[in-house]
Structures are given as structure tokens and as C-alpha cells.
Design a protein around this motif. Structure first.
Motif, short mmCIF file in Angstrom:
data_model
loop_
_atom_site.label_atom_id
_atom_site.label_comp_id
_atom_site.label_asym_id
_atom_site.label_seq_id
_atom_site.Cartn_x
_atom_site.Cartn_y
_atom_site.Cartn_z
N GLN A 14 0.82 -1.22 0.00
CA GLN A 14 0.00 0.00 0.00
C GLN A 14 0.85 1.26 0.00
O GLN A 14 0.56 2.22 -0.73
CB GLN A 14 -0.93 0.04 1.23
CG GLN A 14 -1.87 -1.15 1.36
CD GLN A 14 -1.42 -2.08 2.46
OE1 GLN A 14 -0.26 -2.49 2.47
NE2 GLN A 14 -2.32 -2.43 3.37
N THR A 88 -5.30 8.70 -6.20
CA THR A 88 -4.45 8.78 -5.01
C THR A 88 -3.62 7.53 -4.78
O THR A 88 -2.58 7.56 -4.13
CB THR A 88 -5.32 9.02 -3.77
OG1 THR A 88 -6.37 8.05 -3.74
CG2 THR A 88 -5.93 10.42 -3.80
N SER A 89 -4.09 6.38 -5.31
CA SER A 89 -3.37 5.12 -5.16
C SER A 89 -4.00 4.10 -6.10
O SER A 89 -5.23 4.04 -6.22
CB SER A 89 -3.43 4.61 -3.72
OG SER A 89 -2.97 3.26 -3.65
N GLU A 92 -6.66 1.85 -4.54
CA GLU A 92 -7.93 2.42 -4.06
C GLU A 92 -8.94 2.35 -5.19
O GLU A 92 -8.64 2.71 -6.32
CB GLU A 92 -7.73 3.87 -3.61
CG GLU A 92 -6.95 4.01 -2.32
CD GLU A 92 -7.67 3.40 -1.14
OE1 GLU A 92 -8.92 3.50 -1.08
OE2 GLU A 92 -7.00 2.81 -0.28
N ARG A 94 -12.32 3.12 -7.61
CA ARG A 94 -12.97 4.33 -8.12
C ARG A 94 -14.23 3.90 -8.87
O ARG A 94 -14.15 3.20 -9.88
CB ARG A 94 -12.01 5.09 -9.05
CG ARG A 94 -12.65 6.32 -9.71
CD ARG A 94 -11.58 7.22 -10.31
NE ARG A 94 -10.76 6.58 -11.32
CZ ARG A 94 -11.01 6.63 -12.64
NH1 ARG A 94 -12.06 7.29 -13.09
NH2 ARG A 94 -10.20 6.02 -13.49
N TRP A 175 -8.44 -5.64 2.54
CA TRP A 175 -9.85 -5.38 2.80
C TRP A 175 -10.37 -6.26 3.93
O TRP A 175 -10.06 -7.44 4.00
CB TRP A 175 -10.71 -5.68 1.56
CG TRP A 175 -10.51 -4.74 0.42
CD1 TRP A 175 -9.49 -4.75 -0.50
CD2 TRP A 175 -11.35 -3.66 0.05
NE1 TRP A 175 -9.65 -3.74 -1.40
CE2 TRP A 175 -10.79 -3.05 -1.10
CE3 TRP A 175 -12.54 -3.13 0.57
CZ2 TRP A 175 -11.37 -1.96 -1.73
CZ3 TRP A 175 -13.12 -2.04 -0.05
CH2 TRP A 175 -12.54 -1.46 -1.19
#
Length: 392
Positions: A14, A88-89, A92, A94, A175
Motif C-alpha cells: 500500500q 491517489t493510489s 484504491e 474508483r 480489505w
């Protein structure tokens, strides 16, 4: 951090993607034209390899716009399905914007990508009995000559820890189950096909649970949910995948490129690695992919790896998982089309479908499997239009 809690300077999983996002935005400043030029050059390389359609597995908003620019300028040689991730990563999700399948025909929106785990620190779990089996496998490997490589593989994969479920766990799981269930539901309700990156057996199980719990809303979509990679499986996981609507997107070239490192991993007997024979026999449909640039995109080399299980050093890796040439071809044609939700227009040669065609120098089902990677792409067509021709 190390076991004493001291910073090591290593950025993993991460944290790496947070750093990547920062650097990406700065590199794009003033570099968009160069990116499009590289995109066009790479697309032409893909055509030379007989590849006409790909899924870009992690497309942040900035690159989404660049793909549209490239398409408008006629500089996108192959069809690219843009799999959205956050700016942003890359790990992540979307879900805003147009749903899967929308957008220009040259570069439609692909499935939304969700990362369950990482790569070297993928989320694996096993029982105490299986752990003892794996330990015994490590000892046998050491005695058999793999020695330090087997021991180093265990050290690099990290320490096992006992979970509340009574199983031993290793690696990083990104997660929690409830949060993932909600994310999959939200993606499907917004019209996104879901592609879950899951390498370790624990990550695959968590991803499958989210699919099982959201079967109704996922079933309303045109395209099936995807499980990306599916490296570590046992019989129960194979059964669950087969009972679900999911398609397994696998990378046979890893057998060749990384098999020499992977084959010394000590695993219990029940857990298979790149277990394509086990998956097919269990009723799971496979789609072939490359994960480029992590591994090579040469489909013919990937076919050879799938049907011979030979590594780069010529060793056999999981010889019981050999599949037939026809099965491997199916994965890279019909399976690939189904994984992208375009089986109605691509994947097979029949009336009414696009004439996306690759002409090879010989019939891959009639030659020695060891020589599959010696075949040449003679011509490539997109929509019936000749886009590449080999000149001797």
C-alpha cells in the motif's frame, strides 16, 4: 519496519502505491505528448505479437484522459479497456464516472479494479496440519538440492501468525470482509464489472465471499466478475469459483518467468500454485493475460509455458497442472473476450462478429509444444483491416 519496530527504508504494497501516485502526477507535467507517443509505439509492438485488445489493469483519471486523447488522435493501435482506479493510489477503488462498456469504442471503460492483496506479500492462510506439511516440504527441498533457495523463500514470504479462525496467516490483506462486500455492491449498482486482484488463497476466499453475497446485483450486469491471478488454490476454492459466476484471469507466462523461484516454495499438498489443470477440471473458465510489465506479453510463449510447465531454466514446475494447447488458446480468445464482456463481438470467428484475427506461421495444435514460442505472427487484423504484416 523490522520485527523490533524499527524503520527499514523499504516501502511495500500500500505504501508503495501512495509514493507511485505522487511521482506519477509530477512525471505527467509536460510529458503527456511523450506518453502518447510511447503508447502508440507499444500498441504497434502488441500488433506484431498478434494482440488486438487489452485491459489496462489500473487506470487513474489522468491516464483515462490520455487514452481518450490518443484515440482521438489515431494513436491508439489496439483496443484498450480502461480499468478504473483512484488517482491517489492504484489500490484504491474508483466507482464514479461512466460504467463499464461506455466511452469510445477504441478505449471503453473496463471493469473496476479492487486489490485484495499484494504480490510477494500476498494473503495466504493454512491450517496447522498444512503448515507442518509445508515445513516437511521445505526440509525435503533442502535435502534435494534446493537448500538455501527453499529456506530463503520461506524467510522472504514473512512470518506466520495465528488468527482468530485458528488458521495460520501470512502476508497483507487490504480489505475487511464487510467493507469489501459493500464496495462490490456499490460498484455493481453503478454498472461496473468488478475485477478483484487476489493472489493468495485467503485473498481469493474473501473476494469470492463478496461475489457470493452480491450475486443478485452482479448477475444483472452484462459482464461476469473477475478474479485476477488466482495463484494459490485448493479443492474447496476451485469448487466455490466454479459455483460462482466468476472467471479466473490467469498469467501462464509466470510459469516460465518466475517458476524457478516459485517451485521451491514449500506448500502443503492441498494447495496448488498456478493450478490451471485443477481449475479447468473443476469447471472454472480461464482467461489468459500477461500482467505486463511484470511478465512478458508474448502469447505464444505463454501457451508454451501452460502446456509444458517449463521454467526459464528448463525445470518442470507443477507438471501435474499441464493443460492442452486447445485449452490455452481458448483462454486467450474466448476466455479473454468473456473476461472483458465482449464475447458478443469478439473471441471467436463467426458471422456477425468483428474480424479481429491473428494469422500464425503454423497450426499451434499440430506442432511440438516445446516449439510453440518459435511460431511467428504473419498478419494481424482489427475489424477486418490489416494492421500488421510480417516481412521476411
Amino acid at each position: 519496519r523490522d520485527r523490533r519496530g524499527q524503520l527499514t527504508g523499504e516501502v511495500a504494497e500500500q505504501a508503495f502505491y501512495l509514493a507511485e501516485a505522487r511521482s506519477r502526477e509530477s512525471l505527467l507535467e509536460g510529458g503527456e505528448d511523450a506518453w502518447i507517443a510511447e503508447c502508440e509505439a507499444h500498441g504497434k509492438d502488441l500488433l506484431r505479437a498478434g494482440i488486438v485488445r487489452v485491459g489496462d489493469a489500473a487506470v487513474a483519471p489522468a491516464f483515462e484522459r490520455l487514452y481518450e486523447r490518443a484515440a482521438d488522435a489515431g494513436k491508439l493501435p489496439v483496443i484498450v479497456h480502461r480499468m478504473p482506479v483512484a488517482g491517489t493510489s492504484l489500490i484504491e477503488p474508483r466507482f464514479e464516472g461512466e460504467p463499464t462498456g461506455s466511452g469510445p469504442a477504441e478505449t471503453p471503460i473496463g471493469p473496476a479494479k479492487l486489490f485484495m492483496d499484494g504480490a510477494e506479500r500476498c494473503a495466504v492462510c493454512m491450517s496447522k496440519r498444512q503448515f507442518l506439511q509445508a515445513s516437511g516440504a521445505m526440509v525435503r527441498a533442502a535435502v534435494g538440492g534446493d537448500g538455501l533457495a527453499a529456506i530463503r523463500a520461506v524467510i522472504d514470504s514473512g512470518a506466520m501468525r495465528l488468527g482468530k479462525d485458528g488458521l495460520l496467516h501470512r502476508g497483507m490483506l487490504f480489505w475487511g470482509q464487510d467493507r469489501l462486500d459493500r464496495a462490490v455492491a456499490a460498484a455493481a449498482e453503478r454498472g461496473f464489472q468488478v475485477a478483484q486482484h487476489a493472489i493468495g488463497n485467503e485473498a481469493i476466499s474473501v473476494a469470492l465471499t463478496a461475489i457470493e453475497r452480491n450475486s443478485r446485483v452482479l448477475g444483472a450486469l452484462q459482464a461476469r466478475p473477475r478474479l485476477e491471478h488466482v495463484f494459490f488454490v485448493d479443492s474447496e476454492l476451485v469448487r466455490r469459483i466454479a459455483d460462482s459466476p466468476a472467471i479466473a484471469v490467469v498469467q501462464p507466462h509466470f510459469v516460465y518467468a518466475h517458476g524457478d523461484q516459485l517451485r521451491v516454495l514449500p506448500l502443503p499438498r492441498e494447495i496448488g500454485l498456478h493450478a490451471y489443470r485443477r481449475l479447468l477440471d473443476g469447471g472454472v473458465e480461464l482467461a489468459g493475460s500477461s500482467d505486463y510489465p511484470v511478465s512478458g506479453y508474448d502469447v505464444l510463449a505463454a501457451l508454451r509455458a501452460a502446456v509444458t510447465r517449463r521454467t526459464e531454466l528448463g525445470e518442470l514446475f507443477g507438471e501435474g497442472e499441464v493443460i492442452k494447447v486447445e485449452e490455452a488458446l481458448h483462454a486467450y480468445t474466448v476466455g479473454g473476450a468473456r473476461a472483458l464482456g465482449v464475447e458478443g463481438e469478439a473471441g471467436t470467428i463467426e458471422a456477425g462478429k468483428r474480424a479481429d484475427l491473428t494469422v500464425l506461421s503454423a497450426d499451434p495444435t499440430e506442432i511440438d509444444p516445446q516449439r510453440l514460442d518459435e511460431l511467428e505472427v504473419v498478419r494481424t487484423y482489427i475489424g477486418g483491416r490489416l494492421v500488421f504484416e510480417h516481412h521476411a
